[in-house]
Scaffold this motif. Structure first.
Motif, PDB file in Angstrom:
ATOM      1  N   ARG A  69       0.828  -1.212   0.000  1.00 23.71           N
ATOM      2  CA  ARG A  69       0.000   0.000   0.000  1.00 23.71           C
ATOM      3  C   ARG A  69       0.859   1.258   0.000  1.00 23.71           C
ATOM      4  O   ARG A  69       0.562   2.225  -0.692  1.00 23.71           O
ATOM      5  N   LEU A  70       1.935   1.259   0.765  1.00 27.08           N
ATOM      6  CA  LEU A  70       2.803   2.433   0.827  1.00 27.08           C
ATOM      7  C   LEU A  70       3.467   2.727  -0.521  1.00 27.08           C
ATOM      8  O   LEU A  70       3.790   3.879  -0.809  1.00 27.08           O
ATOM      9  N   ALA A  71       3.644   1.706  -1.350  1.00 20.64           N
ATOM     10  CA  ALA A  71       4.267   1.888  -2.662  1.00 20.64           C
ATOM     11  C   ALA A  71       3.243   2.112  -3.782  1.00 20.64           C
ATOM     12  O   ALA A  71       3.615   2.303  -4.936  1.00 20.64           O
ATOM     13  N   SER A  72       1.959   2.107  -3.445  1.00 19.28           N
ATOM     14  CA  SER A  72       0.883   2.282  -4.431  1.00 19.28           C
ATOM     15  C   SER A  72       0.411   3.732  -4.442  1.00 19.28           C
ATOM     16  O   SER A  72       0.640   4.473  -3.494  1.00 19.28           O
ATOM     17  N   PRO A  73      -0.274   4.139  -5.514  1.00 14.92           N
ATOM     18  CA  PRO A  73      -0.729   5.532  -5.612  1.00 14.92           C
ATOM     19  C   PRO A  73      -1.868   5.850  -4.645  1.00 14.92           C
ATOM     20  O   PRO A  73      -2.555   4.955  -4.150  1.00 14.92           O
ATOM     21  N   TYR A  74      -2.039   7.139  -4.403  1.00 11.60           N
ATOM     22  CA  TYR A  74      -3.187   7.643  -3.663  1.00 11.60           C
ATOM     23  C   TYR A  74      -3.705   8.864  -4.415  1.00 11.60           C
ATOM     24  O   TYR A  74      -2.899   9.709  -4.782  1.00 11.60           O
ATOM     25  N   PRO A  75      -4.984   8.992  -4.677  1.00 18.71           N
ATOM     26  CA  PRO A  75      -6.018   8.067  -4.254  1.00 18.71           C
ATOM     27  C   PRO A  75      -6.036   6.790  -5.098  1.00 18.71           C
ATOM     28  O   PRO A  75      -5.703   6.809  -6.281  1.00 18.71           O
ATOM     29  N   LEU A  76      -6.418   5.725  -4.448  1.00 13.44           N
ATOM     30  CA  LEU A  76      -6.603   4.421  -5.071  1.00 13.44           C
ATOM     31  C   LEU A  76      -7.909   3.880  -4.530  1.00 13.44           C
ATOM     32  O   LEU A  76      -8.145   3.946  -3.319  1.00 13.44           O
ATOM     33  N   ARG A  77      -8.764   3.389  -5.401  1.00 17.24           N
ATOM     34  CA  ARG A  77     -10.087   2.921  -4.989  1.00 17.24           C
ATOM     35  C   ARG A  77     -10.330   1.515  -5.512  1.00 17.24           C
ATOM     36  O   ARG A  77     -10.403   1.298  -6.719  1.00 17.24           O
ATOM     37  N   HIS A  78     -10.455   0.565  -4.587  1.00 18.65           N
ATOM     38  CA  HIS A  78     -10.859  -0.794  -4.936  1.00 18.65           C
ATOM     39  C   HIS A  78     -12.369  -0.879  -4.737  1.00 18.65           C
ATOM     40  O   HIS A  78     -12.848  -0.756  -3.617  1.00 18.65           O
ATOM     41  N   ASN A  79     -13.094  -1.059  -5.814  1.00 10.17           N
ATOM     42  CA  ASN A  79     -14.550  -1.107  -5.769  1.00 10.17           C
ATOM     43  C   ASN A  79     -15.012  -2.552  -5.914  1.00 10.17           C
ATOM     44  O   ASN A  79     -14.955  -3.118  -7.006  1.00 10.17           O
ATOM     45  N   GLY A  80     -15.423  -3.160  -4.813  1.00  9.48           N
ATOM     46  CA  GLY A  80     -15.918  -4.533  -4.837  1.00  9.48           C
ATOM     47  C   GLY A  80     -17.330  -4.563  -5.386  1.00  9.48           C
ATOM     48  O   GLY A  80     -18.204  -3.852  -4.897  1.00  9.48           O
ATOM     49  N   THR A  81     -17.551  -5.372  -6.414  1.00  6.82           N
ATOM     50  CA  THR A  81     -18.872  -5.466  -7.035  1.00  6.82           C
ATOM     51  C   THR A  81     -19.295  -6.922  -7.137  1.00  6.82           C
ATOM     52  O   THR A  81     -18.462  -7.825  -7.122  1.00  6.82           O
ATOM     53  N   ASN A  82     -20.585  -7.133  -7.242  1.00  5.13           N
ATOM     54  CA  ASN A  82     -21.154  -8.471  -7.386  1.00  5.13           C
ATOM     55  C   ASN A  82     -20.692  -9.415  -6.278  1.00  5.13           C
ATOM     56  O   ASN A  82     -20.486 -10.604  -6.510  1.00  5.13           O
ATOM     57  N   VAL A  83     -20.522  -8.891  -5.069  1.00  3.54           N
ATOM     58  CA  VAL A  83     -20.136  -9.733  -3.937  1.00  3.54           C
ATOM     59  C   VAL A  83     -21.272 -10.708  -3.657  1.00  3.54           C
ATOM     60  O   VAL A  83     -22.437 -10.303  -3.560  1.00  3.54           O
ATOM     61  N   HIS A  84     -20.931 -11.979  -3.558  1.00  7.24           N
ATOM     62  CA  HIS A  84     -21.964 -12.977  -3.256  1.00  7.24           C
ATOM     63  C   HIS A  84     -21.368 -14.145  -2.482  1.00  7.24           C
ATOM     64  O   HIS A  84     -20.171 -14.408  -2.544  1.00  7.24           O
ATOM     65  N   VAL A  85     -22.231 -14.819  -1.752  1.00 13.58           N
ATOM     66  CA  VAL A  85     -21.833 -15.999  -0.992  1.00 13.58           C
ATOM     67  C   VAL A  85     -21.822 -17.193  -1.929  1.00 13.58           C
ATOM     68  O   VAL A  85     -22.796 -17.462  -2.635  1.00 13.58           O
ATOM     69  N   VAL A  86     -20.708 -17.902  -1.926  1.00 12.09           N
ATOM     70  CA  VAL A  86     -20.558 -19.105  -2.746  1.00 12.09           C
ATOM     71  C   VAL A  86     -20.951 -20.342  -1.951  1.00 12.09           C
ATOM     72  O   VAL A  86     -21.582 -21.255  -2.469  1.00 12.09           O
ATOM     73  N   ASP A  87     -20.578 -20.345  -0.656  1.00 15.88           N
ATOM     74  CA  ASP A  87     -20.818 -21.523   0.166  1.00 15.88           C
ATOM     75  C   ASP A  87     -20.735 -21.132   1.636  1.00 15.88           C
ATOM     76  O   ASP A  87     -20.007 -20.203   1.998  1.00 15.88           O
ATOM     77  N   GLU A  88     -21.462 -21.851   2.463  1.00 16.09           N
ATOM     78  CA  GLU A  88     -21.394 -21.675   3.910  1.00 16.09           C
ATOM     79  C   GLU A  88     -21.192 -23.042   4.544  1.00 16.09           C
ATOM     80  O   GLU A  88     -21.848 -24.005   4.150  1.00 16.09           O
ATOM     81  N   SER A  89     -20.272 -23.129   5.501  1.00 14.87           N
ATOM     82  CA  SER A  89     -20.080 -24.380   6.226  1.00 14.87           C
ATOM     83  C   SER A  89     -19.464 -24.085   7.582  1.00 14.87           C
ATOM     84  O   SER A  89     -18.520 -23.292   7.674  1.00 14.87           O
ATOM     85  N   GLY A  90     -20.007 -24.690   8.610  1.00 12.74           N
ATOM     86  CA  GLY A  90     -19.473 -24.492   9.943  1.00 12.74           C
ATOM     87  C   GLY A  90     -19.371 -23.022  10.292  1.00 12.74           C
ATOM     88  O   GLY A  90     -20.350 -22.287  10.256  1.00 12.74           O
ATOM     89  N   GLU A  91     -18.168 -22.566  10.576  1.00 10.04           N
ATOM     90  CA  GLU A  91     -17.924 -21.172  10.952  1.00 10.04           C
ATOM     91  C   GLU A  91     -17.422 -20.332   9.783  1.00 10.04           C
ATOM     92  O   GLU A  91     -17.015 -19.191   9.977  1.00 10.04           O
ATOM     93  N   GLU A  92     -17.421 -20.871   8.572  1.00 12.04           N
ATOM     94  CA  GLU A  92     -16.853 -20.153   7.422  1.00 12.04           C
ATOM     95  C   GLU A  92     -17.882 -19.862   6.340  1.00 12.04           C
ATOM     96  O   GLU A  92     -18.803 -20.639   6.117  1.00 12.04           O
ATOM     97  N   VAL A  93     -17.639 -18.737   5.669  1.00 13.73           N
ATOM     98  CA  VAL A  93     -18.450 -18.329   4.525  1.00 13.73           C
ATOM     99  C   VAL A  93     -17.495 -18.012   3.384  1.00 13.73           C
ATOM    100  O   VAL A  93     -16.555 -17.237   3.548  1.00 13.73           O
ATOM    101  N   ARG A  94     -17.714 -18.647   2.225  1.00 17.49           N
ATOM    102  CA  ARG A  94     -16.895 -18.380   1.032  1.00 17.49           C
ATOM    103  C   ARG A  94     -17.611 -17.341   0.182  1.00 17.49           C
ATOM    104  O   ARG A  94     -18.802 -17.449  -0.076  1.00 17.49           O
ATOM    105  N   LEU A  95     -16.822 -16.353  -0.256  1.00 15.97           N
ATOM    106  CA  LEU A  95     -17.338 -15.253  -1.061  1.00 15.97           C
ATOM    107  C   LEU A  95     -16.600 -15.182  -2.386  1.00 15.97           C
ATOM    108  O   LEU A  95     -15.455 -15.614  -2.482  1.00 15.97           O
TER     109      LEU A  95
END
Length: 150
Positions: A69-95
């Motif tokens: 991050r310190l070597a990357s530009p600013y401003p920098l914007r990571h825009n997460g899109t279409n986030v969805h759950v793939v699977d759920e089991s026990g204490e974990e959720v896959r996205l």
């Protein structure tokens, strides 16, 4: 039953605090055994050495992310899109999700990268933390889907 909103919020929050360099917030967002990878889809980008990571354990992941991050530009914007759950089991959720990354060129937001993120959120002590994050950035030229070697 998992709280899907909390899991989505964790992934979105991580991108935001990463972009803003809120290093102190990262500590509590990862499990002790977190596994983080990043690379391009072709593996031969001119900046592959800068992009590539295969870090395991919170200390190594946090160190790599801070350095990156310190070597990357600013401003920098990571825009997460279409986030969805793939699977759920026990204490974990896959996205899975896409990311679109922008920076500013000539005072206008400009595309830097896009890619796919696959993650695992694990519930620990009543809250979710990232146990895995795998980022693959798009660099191959687009071709008809039927021609893609998967």
């Amino acid at each position: 039953m998992h709280d899907r909103f909390a899991v989505h919020e964790l992934l979105h929050r991580w991108w935001f605090v990463y972009d803003e360099g809120e290093f102190e917030a990262w500590e509590d967002m990862f499990t002790e055994d977190v596994w983080f990878t990043s690379r391009t889809d072709t593996g031969n980008h001119p900046h592959e050495a800068f992009i590539a990571s295969d870090s395991r354990g919170k200390a190594d992941v946090l160190a790599w992310q801070r350095e990156h991050r310190l070597a990357s530009p600013y401003p920098l914007r990571h825009n997460g899109t279409n986030v969805h759950v793939v699977d759920e089991s026990g204490e974990e959720v896959r996205l899975a999700s896409y990311i679109d990354v922008t920076s500013v060129v000539d005072r206008v937001p400009a595309a830097v990268a896009s890619g796919i993120v696959r993650a695992v959120a694990r519930r620990e002590d009543g809250r979710y933390r990232l146990a895995e994050v795998h980022v693959v950035l798009d660099t191959m030229p687009a071709v008809p889907f039927a021609e893609v070697k998967r």
